[in-house]
Motif scaffolding. Structure first.
Motif, mmCIF file in Angstrom:
data_model
loop_
_atom_site.group_PDB
_atom_site.id
_atom_site.type_symbol
_atom_site.label_atom_id
_atom_site.label_comp_id
_atom_site.label_asym_id
_atom_site.label_seq_id
_atom_site.Cartn_x
_atom_site.Cartn_y
_atom_site.Cartn_z
ATOM 1 N N SER A 18 69.350 46.515 -32.614
ATOM 2 C CA SER A 18 68.640 46.939 -31.399
ATOM 3 C C SER A 18 69.081 48.342 -31.017
ATOM 4 C CB SER A 18 68.961 45.951 -30.268
ATOM 5 O OG SER A 18 68.277 46.284 -29.094
ATOM 6 N N GLY A 65 68.088 47.746 -26.574
ATOM 7 C CA GLY A 65 68.441 46.514 -25.865
ATOM 8 C C GLY A 65 67.422 45.381 -25.871
ATOM 9 N N THR A 66 66.163 45.676 -26.199
ATOM 10 C CA THR A 66 65.141 44.623 -26.129
ATOM 11 C C THR A 66 65.377 43.538 -27.176
ATOM 12 O OG1 THR A 66 63.571 46.299 -25.377
ATOM 13 C CG2 THR A 66 62.649 44.207 -26.130
ATOM 14 N N THR A 67 65.544 43.950 -28.406
ATOM 15 C CA THR A 67 65.740 42.980 -29.497
ATOM 16 C C THR A 67 67.057 42.223 -29.305
ATOM 17 O OG1 THR A 67 64.617 44.617 -30.864
ATOM 18 C CG2 THR A 67 65.563 42.737 -32.010
ATOM 19 N N LYS A 68 68.040 42.925 -28.742
ATOM 20 C CA LYS A 68 69.333 42.281 -28.460
ATOM 21 C C LYS A 68 69.144 41.154 -27.448
ATOM 22 C CE LYS A 68 74.039 43.350 -27.073
ATOM 23 N NZ LYS A 68 75.038 44.393 -27.157
ATOM 24 N N PHE A 92 65.390 59.630 -31.800
ATOM 25 C CA PHE A 92 64.092 58.937 -31.804
ATOM 26 C C PHE A 92 63.220 59.445 -32.962
ATOM 27 C CE2 PHE A 92 59.623 58.859 -30.640
ATOM 28 C CZ PHE A 92 59.430 57.563 -30.179
ATOM 29 N N ALA A 113 64.650 58.490 -36.262
ATOM 30 C CA ALA A 113 64.483 57.039 -36.442
ATOM 31 C C ALA A 113 63.102 56.738 -37.033
ATOM 32 C CB ALA A 113 64.658 56.317 -35.111
ATOM 33 N N GLY A 114 62.073 57.317 -36.420
ATOM 34 C CA GLY A 114 60.709 57.091 -36.900
ATOM 35 C C GLY A 114 60.518 57.603 -38.315
ATOM 36 N N PRO A 157 63.554 45.838 -34.044
ATOM 37 C CA PRO A 157 62.451 46.548 -33.382
ATOM 38 C C PRO A 157 61.486 47.071 -34.451
ATOM 39 C CG PRO A 157 64.599 47.542 -32.853
ATOM 40 C CD PRO A 157 64.823 46.572 -33.952
ATOM 41 N N VAL A 158 60.246 47.347 -34.054
ATOM 42 C CA VAL A 158 59.287 47.986 -34.965
ATOM 43 C C VAL A 158 59.389 49.501 -34.766
ATOM 44 C CG1 VAL A 158 56.848 48.267 -35.542
ATOM 45 C CG2 VAL A 158 57.708 46.031 -34.840
ATOM 46 N N TRP A 159 59.564 50.228 -35.830
ATOM 47 C CA TRP A 159 59.577 51.702 -35.765
ATOM 48 C C TRP A 159 58.447 52.230 -36.641
ATOM 49 C CZ3 TRP A 159 65.481 53.338 -36.482
ATOM 50 C CH2 TRP A 159 66.162 53.019 -35.295
ATOM 51 N N ASN A 160 57.516 52.902 -36.029
ATOM 52 C CA ASN A 160 56.354 53.440 -36.759
ATOM 53 C C ASN A 160 55.686 52.392 -37.655
ATOM 54 O OD1 ASN A 160 57.185 55.771 -35.527
ATOM 55 N ND2 ASN A 160 57.250 57.030 -37.368
ATOM 56 N N GLY A 161 55.541 51.215 -37.099
ATOM 57 C CA GLY A 161 54.884 50.126 -37.820
ATOM 58 C C GLY A 161 55.730 49.544 -38.934
ATOM 59 N N CYS A 209 58.095 44.870 -30.261
ATOM 60 C CA CYS A 209 57.310 46.102 -30.356
ATOM 61 C C CYS A 209 56.554 46.341 -29.055
ATOM 62 C CB CYS A 209 56.344 46.034 -31.534
ATOM 63 S SG CYS A 209 55.080 44.759 -31.361
ATOM 64 N N ARG A 248 52.108 47.293 -31.417
ATOM 65 C CA ARG A 248 51.611 47.399 -32.791
ATOM 66 C C ARG A 248 52.741 47.075 -33.774
ATOM 67 N NH1 ARG A 248 50.225 51.749 -34.943
ATOM 68 N NH2 ARG A 248 51.517 53.043 -33.609
HETATM 69 C C1 LIG Z 1 61.278 55.492 -33.368
HETATM 70 C C2 LIG Z 1 60.460 54.433 -32.708
HETATM 71 C C3 LIG Z 1 59.228 54.072 -33.234
HETATM 72 C C4 LIG Z 1 58.470 53.052 -32.649
HETATM 73 N N1 LIG Z 1 57.295 52.675 -33.227
HETATM 74 C C5 LIG Z 1 56.589 51.642 -32.703
HETATM 75 C C6 LIG Z 1 55.382 51.180 -33.340
HETATM 76 O O1 LIG Z 1 54.969 51.664 -34.387
HETATM 77 N N2 LIG Z 1 54.687 50.161 -32.751
HETATM 78 C C7 LIG Z 1 55.106 49.579 -31.567
HETATM 79 O O2 LIG Z 1 54.422 48.689 -31.090
HETATM 80 N N3 LIG Z 1 56.263 49.968 -30.968
HETATM 81 C C8 LIG Z 1 57.018 50.986 -31.499
HETATM 82 N N4 LIG Z 1 58.185 51.384 -30.909
HETATM 83 C C9 LIG Z 1 58.652 50.642 -29.716
HETATM 84 C C10 LIG Z 1 59.747 49.620 -30.082
HETATM 85 O O3 LIG Z 1 59.408 48.854 -31.210
HETATM 86 C C11 LIG Z 1 59.985 48.647 -28.933
HETATM 87 O O4 LIG Z 1 60.227 49.366 -27.767
HETATM 88 C C12 LIG Z 1 61.140 47.711 -29.254
HETATM 89 O O5 LIG Z 1 61.040 46.550 -28.456
HETATM 90 C C13 LIG Z 1 62.484 48.356 -29.010
HETATM 91 O O6 LIG Z 1 63.495 47.458 -29.356
HETATM 92 P P1 LIG Z 1 65.038 47.735 -29.004
HETATM 93 O O7 LIG Z 1 65.105 47.943 -27.502
HETATM 94 O O8 LIG Z 1 65.738 46.519 -29.425
HETATM 95 O O9 LIG Z 1 65.484 48.965 -29.736
HETATM 96 C C14 LIG Z 1 58.958 52.398 -31.477
HETATM 97 C C15 LIG Z 1 60.196 52.767 -30.947
HETATM 98 C C16 LIG Z 1 60.962 53.757 -31.556
HETATM 99 C C17 LIG Z 1 62.320 54.099 -30.991
#
Ligand SMILES: Cc1cc2nc3c(=O)[nH]c(=O)nc-3n(C[C@H](O)[C@H](O)[C@H](O)COP(=O)(O)O)c2cc1C
Length: 155
Positions: free
Chosen positions: A9, A12-15, A44, A47-48, A76-80, A106, A109
């Motif tokens: 995470s 924090g969301t996935t955590k 950020f 990461a993507g 978490p989802v990063w750039n799909g 996410c 998406r």
């Molecule tokens: C680099 C980056 C890319 C992301 N890409 C997407 C995405 O493609 N689709 C989506 O729905 N959310 C995307 N998000 C949003 C995160 O997936 C979402 O906020 C997630 O719950 C964050 O989890 P975390 O708080 O555990 O890190 C992205 C976030 C980051 C930081």
């Protein structure tokens, strides 16, 4: 059924999801730490980029997944896509994970994230679920119910 919930995470969301799921299932929890800095705007962007390129990263985690009947893995989802930390975790533990369940969080998406996790592990998960941030409580409830149904059918 002995269950381990593993997660990465950034914010924090996935955590939070992982901890709620673990509490409901009476499971152990293990956080995967990405040693690469991921904070701030630069973090950020990188990461993507790293997720899109399918990069691995240097990670730390504590628990051996081989001692568990089910390993629930969240990212978490990063750039799909799946995060580099969970990509690396799956690659490093491919031979140690028996039954796997996946979840991702996410903004809306999920893209190829869950599909990629199965490809990296080299196996179909027993369950996979995308949780959207706006409906997180509902998502957690559904995920827990599905996981409980699963343990009922395999224990
Ligand atoms: C680099 C980056 C890319 C992301 N890409 C997407 C995405 O493609 N689709 C989506 O729905 N959310 C995307 N998000 C949003 C995160 O997936 C979402 O906020 C997630 O719950 C964050 O989890 P975390 O708080 O555990 O890190 C992205 C976030 C980051 C930081």
């Amino acid at each position: 059924m002995k269950t381990l919930v593993v997660f990465y995470s950034r914010s924090g969301t996935t955590k939070w999801v992982a901890q709620e799921v673990a509490r409901a299932l009476n499971a152990d929890v293990d956080e995967v730490i990405d040693k690469k800095p991921r904070k701030g705007i630069l973090g950020f962007l990188i990461a993507g980029y790293d997720a899109t390129k399918g990069k691995t990263t240097e990670i730390e985690f504590e628990k051996d997944p081989s001692g568990y009947d089910l390993v629930v893995i969240g990212t978490p989802v990063w750039n799909g896509r799946v995060t580099p930390a969970i990509r690396t975790y799956l690659l490093q533990n491919r031979g140690k994970i028996g039954n796997a369940a996946f979840f991702c969080t996410c903004a809306g998406r999920g893209g190829k994230c869950l599909e990629q996790m199965g490809e990296i592990l080299g196996r179909r998960p027993v369950l996979s679920k995308a949780l959207v941030k706006k409906r997180l409580d509902e998502g957690i409830k559904e995920l827990v119910e599905e996981l409980k149904a699963l343990s009922g059918s395999t224990s």
